[in-house]
Design a protein around this motif. Sequence first.
Motif, mmCIF file in Angstrom:
data_model
loop_
_atom_site.group_PDB
_atom_site.id
_atom_site.type_symbol
_atom_site.label_atom_id
_atom_site.label_comp_id
_atom_site.label_asym_id
_atom_site.label_seq_id
_atom_site.Cartn_x
_atom_site.Cartn_y
_atom_site.Cartn_z
ATOM 1 N N PRO A 56 0.804 -1.236 0.000
ATOM 2 C CA PRO A 56 0.000 0.000 0.000
ATOM 3 C C PRO A 56 0.829 1.274 0.000
ATOM 4 O O PRO A 56 0.397 2.281 -0.550
ATOM 5 N N GLU A 57 2.019 1.276 0.636
ATOM 6 C CA GLU A 57 2.788 2.515 0.715
ATOM 7 C C GLU A 57 3.308 2.975 -0.645
ATOM 8 O O GLU A 57 3.753 4.108 -0.798
ATOM 9 N N PHE A 58 3.240 2.086 -1.660
ATOM 10 C CA PHE A 58 3.710 2.466 -2.997
ATOM 11 C C PHE A 58 2.578 2.875 -3.920
ATOM 12 O O PHE A 58 2.801 3.172 -5.091
ATOM 13 N N TYR A 59 1.323 2.867 -3.428
ATOM 14 C CA TYR A 59 0.210 3.260 -4.277
ATOM 15 C C TYR A 59 0.249 4.762 -4.544
ATOM 16 O O TYR A 59 0.448 5.548 -3.620
ATOM 17 N N PRO A 60 0.028 5.208 -5.770
ATOM 18 C CA PRO A 60 -0.223 6.639 -5.996
ATOM 19 C C PRO A 60 -1.520 7.041 -5.310
ATOM 20 O O PRO A 60 -2.377 6.201 -5.016
ATOM 21 N N SER A 61 -1.676 8.342 -5.031
ATOM 22 C CA SER A 61 -2.848 8.824 -4.293
ATOM 23 C C SER A 61 -4.149 8.597 -5.047
ATOM 24 O O SER A 61 -5.210 8.532 -4.447
ATOM 25 N N TRP A 62 -4.053 8.461 -6.400
ATOM 26 C CA TRP A 62 -5.275 8.302 -7.190
ATOM 27 C C TRP A 62 -5.712 6.851 -7.348
ATOM 28 O O TRP A 62 -6.746 6.554 -7.942
ATOM 29 N N VAL A 63 -4.930 5.898 -6.823
ATOM 30 C CA VAL A 63 -5.271 4.480 -6.941
ATOM 31 C C VAL A 63 -6.227 4.103 -5.820
ATOM 32 O O VAL A 63 -5.930 4.310 -4.644
ATOM 33 N N VAL A 64 -7.385 3.566 -6.174
ATOM 34 C CA VAL A 64 -8.386 3.133 -5.201
ATOM 35 C C VAL A 64 -8.869 1.738 -5.587
ATOM 36 O O VAL A 64 -9.280 1.513 -6.719
ATOM 37 N N PHE A 65 -8.773 0.793 -4.655
ATOM 38 C CA PHE A 65 -9.314 -0.542 -4.876
ATOM 39 C C PHE A 65 -10.732 -0.564 -4.320
ATOM 40 O O PHE A 65 -10.937 -0.447 -3.122
ATOM 41 N N SER A 66 -11.695 -0.699 -5.159
ATOM 42 C CA SER A 66 -13.089 -0.670 -4.743
ATOM 43 C C SER A 66 -13.709 -2.046 -4.891
ATOM 44 O O SER A 66 -13.527 -2.725 -5.905
ATOM 45 N N GLU A 67 -14.421 -2.455 -3.850
ATOM 46 C CA GLU A 67 -15.150 -3.707 -3.904
ATOM 47 C C GLU A 67 -16.638 -3.454 -4.130
ATOM 48 O O GLU A 67 -17.450 -4.365 -4.018
ATOM 49 N N ARG A 68 -16.989 -2.238 -4.439
ATOM 50 C CA ARG A 68 -18.383 -1.882 -4.637
ATOM 51 C C ARG A 68 -18.765 -1.980 -6.111
ATOM 52 O O ARG A 68 -17.997 -1.593 -6.974
ATOM 53 N N GLN A 69 -19.953 -2.485 -6.359
ATOM 54 C CA GLN A 69 -20.435 -2.638 -7.717
ATOM 55 C C GLN A 69 -21.294 -1.447 -8.108
ATOM 56 O O GLN A 69 -21.927 -0.804 -7.274
ATOM 57 N N LYS A 70 -21.285 -1.140 -9.403
ATOM 58 C CA LYS A 70 -22.073 -0.022 -9.908
ATOM 59 C C LYS A 70 -23.558 -0.381 -9.914
ATOM 60 O O LYS A 70 -23.946 -1.542 -9.999
ATOM 61 N N LEU A 71 -24.394 0.669 -9.841
ATOM 62 C CA LEU A 71 -25.841 0.466 -9.746
ATOM 63 C C LEU A 71 -26.583 1.314 -10.771
ATOM 64 O O LEU A 71 -27.574 1.970 -10.452
ATOM 65 N N THR A 72 -26.105 1.293 -12.005
ATOM 66 C CA THR A 72 -26.749 2.076 -13.053
ATOM 67 C C THR A 72 -28.194 1.649 -13.245
ATOM 68 O O THR A 72 -29.097 2.482 -13.422
ATOM 69 N N TRP A 73 -28.425 0.350 -13.178
ATOM 70 C CA TRP A 73 -29.781 -0.160 -13.388
ATOM 71 C C TRP A 73 -30.729 0.323 -12.294
ATOM 72 O O TRP A 73 -31.890 0.668 -12.569
ATOM 73 N N LEU A 74 -30.247 0.367 -11.044
ATOM 74 C CA LEU A 74 -31.095 0.816 -9.944
ATOM 75 C C LEU A 74 -31.424 2.296 -10.076
ATOM 76 O O LEU A 74 -32.573 2.710 -9.856
ATOM 77 N N ASN A 75 -30.436 3.106 -10.447
ATOM 78 C CA ASN A 75 -30.679 4.537 -10.631
ATOM 79 C C ASN A 75 -31.694 4.789 -11.738
ATOM 80 O O ASN A 75 -32.530 5.698 -11.634
ATOM 81 N N HIS A 76 -31.619 3.981 -12.799
ATOM 82 C CA HIS A 76 -32.556 4.145 -13.914
ATOM 83 C C HIS A 76 -33.990 3.895 -13.467
ATOM 84 O O HIS A 76 -34.904 4.673 -13.777
ATOM 85 N N HIS A 77 -34.198 2.820 -12.707
ATOM 86 C CA HIS A 77 -35.559 2.502 -12.255
ATOM 87 C C HIS A 77 -36.009 3.425 -11.127
ATOM 88 O O HIS A 77 -37.207 3.749 -11.037
ATOM 89 N N LEU A 78 -35.073 3.876 -10.271
ATOM 90 C CA LEU A 78 -35.445 4.777 -9.193
ATOM 91 C C LEU A 78 -35.953 6.102 -9.740
ATOM 92 O O LEU A 78 -36.881 6.703 -9.176
ATOM 93 N N THR A 79 -35.382 6.562 -10.840
ATOM 94 C CA THR A 79 -35.847 7.808 -11.465
ATOM 95 C C THR A 79 -37.304 7.680 -11.895
ATOM 96 O O THR A 79 -38.086 8.636 -11.793
ATOM 97 N N LYS A 80 -37.682 6.485 -12.377
ATOM 98 C CA LYS A 80 -39.057 6.280 -12.833
ATOM 99 C C LYS A 80 -40.055 6.288 -11.678
ATOM 100 O O LYS A 80 -41.150 6.865 -11.786
ATOM 101 N N ILE A 81 -39.687 5.650 -10.567
ATOM 102 C CA ILE A 81 -40.653 5.513 -9.459
ATOM 103 C C ILE A 81 -40.474 6.605 -8.402
ATOM 104 O O ILE A 81 -41.161 6.572 -7.385
ATOM 105 N N TRP A 82 -39.577 7.583 -8.637
ATOM 106 C CA TRP A 82 -39.281 8.583 -7.627
ATOM 107 C C TRP A 82 -40.510 9.360 -7.147
ATOM 108 O O TRP A 82 -40.627 9.644 -5.941
ATOM 109 N N PRO A 83 -41.458 9.751 -8.034
ATOM 110 C CA PRO A 83 -42.641 10.481 -7.525
ATOM 111 C C PRO A 83 -43.393 9.715 -6.444
ATOM 112 O O PRO A 83 -43.898 10.312 -5.487
ATOM 113 N N TYR A 84 -43.470 8.396 -6.562
ATOM 114 C CA TYR A 84 -44.172 7.594 -5.549
ATOM 115 C C TYR A 84 -43.314 7.434 -4.290
ATOM 116 O O TYR A 84 -43.828 7.465 -3.166
#
Length: 560
Positions: A56-84
């Motif tokens: 880790p001490e050799f990582y540049p500051s911009w290197v990030v290891f993420s274990e999180r998955q993207k949720l594009t599909w959820l955002n798309h459907h949330l926009t549709k049902i947001w009024p409710y």
Amino acid sequence: MGFIVGIVIGLVVGIAIIIGFVKLENSRSKLRSQLANTVAAFARMTVEDSRKLLPPEFYPSWVVFSERQKLTWLNHHLTKIWPYVDEAASDLIRASVEPVLEQYRPAVVASLTFSKLTLGTVAPQFTGVSIIDGDKNGVTMELDMQWDGNPNIVLGIKTLVGVSLPVQVKNIGFTGVFRLIFRPLVDEFPCFGAVSVSLREKKKLDFTLKVVGGDISAIPGLSEAIEETIRDAVEDSITWPVRKVIPIMPGDYSDLELKPVGTLEVKLVQAKNLTNKDLVGKSDPFAKMFIRPLREKTKRSKTINNDLNPIWNEHFEFVVEDASTQHLVVRIYDDEGIQASELIGCAQIRLCELEPGKVKDVWLKLVKDLEIQRDTKNRGEVHLELLYIPYGSGNGIVNPFVTSSMTSLERVLKNDTTDEENASSRKRKDVIIRGVLSVTVISAEEIPIQDLMGKADPYVVLSMKKSGAKSKTRVVNDSLNPVWNQTFDFVVEDGLHDMLVLEVWDHDTFGKDYIGRCILTLTRVIMEEEYKDWYPLDESKAGKLQLHLKWMAQSIYRDS
């Protein structure tokens, strides 16, 4: 003849060129194959493989290891049902937050309610999701959320003088991590009994306040008071470890509700090398400490005037609700009197780093902001003694303070602990740790040069901070590594709150020069009864003292 020789030479050269070209192509083909295999190996690498290859001490500051998955599909459907979602969530927020707003209502306000509450047309964006391992009885999910919305939130405020003010909350910007806990797991669809919702981490919460048709600054201090109330309401209503339990199937889910799990005892000992915030004189430091940043749960020390190396030696007690995720935060301020105090620095320690039933002695480096990891400026250090005692820890975990007649809570019950039915009628008493402290000043090493001849004439002044008792060693002439081997006894009336201060001085014919000091609480010697150790000199470029301490206790009690 020459023609034949030319033909032979041409054939030889041609064959050599052909052989060389074939070998070159074979070599290039081999290199391409090796490169393809290397690229394929990198493609199969996991995050753990990358961490093994590169520390880790050799990582540049911009290197990030993420274990999180993207949720594009959820955002798309949330926009549709947001009024409710907006309509349902607005009612839930009004019902759960309004009582908390009333609880933290500023003193200048008679009532504080929601006049309007809608979340607007802009849906939040979920930027990542992860599953937290380790929960055998449920599933824990964390969602990263970002929201720059256009809600219509108006607070109905009535002051004590009868003036009504509609205050609009505008320009809300929020970034945080929500935690969903699906527990308990059951064998019926949807396979879990309830959902617990909590704001696991509040990374950013920005907003502005505006009086509809007026200026909020017309009432001095009102804007700051309302802003603090809103932040306290968010902290106390949904921020982890607080959680909202939503039953999905019939059942008793009281075990999922927030419950205290233990007590954290903190001794704020001292700080050293604090940054000076005053143009004239020195800062007047005091400390604020909290586990949850609520007004009634934040502890404040006394102010030490004109001192960059303050000694507090104060005890505080905190309720712990989740030792695995909570932190103790310490903020050191410069007291500016009637003006706002100025932050000198802050530090934090994770409670999961504390071993239950064991006192941890720590020096924490102060930083400007806990979110900034690379703060290299020296802002000073703060010294703490910490003890975490889980509830119900009588089996297997022994409170060392209690076993040595020094209670971690500073209060004990007089009657026998087996008499539980009379617990409510017991008289509480303060423990006073009385005894004799025997201090042997053995030697010192690496004392800084004080004289023109490259030597020093050191001696040590010993004093008890609370009682004021003093003694001093003899002077050892012309030595940077003096040996004293002198023993001093102090009668200590209250060991829980007293401190031993050792100051090293250089003796001169016409005076004396200060070299450095050591400040010790009596916690360790009371617990261990006897020990020998080296202590570095504070306020000195170098040097350390070797001490032998012994404690002979005699506990007494006084009614509280």
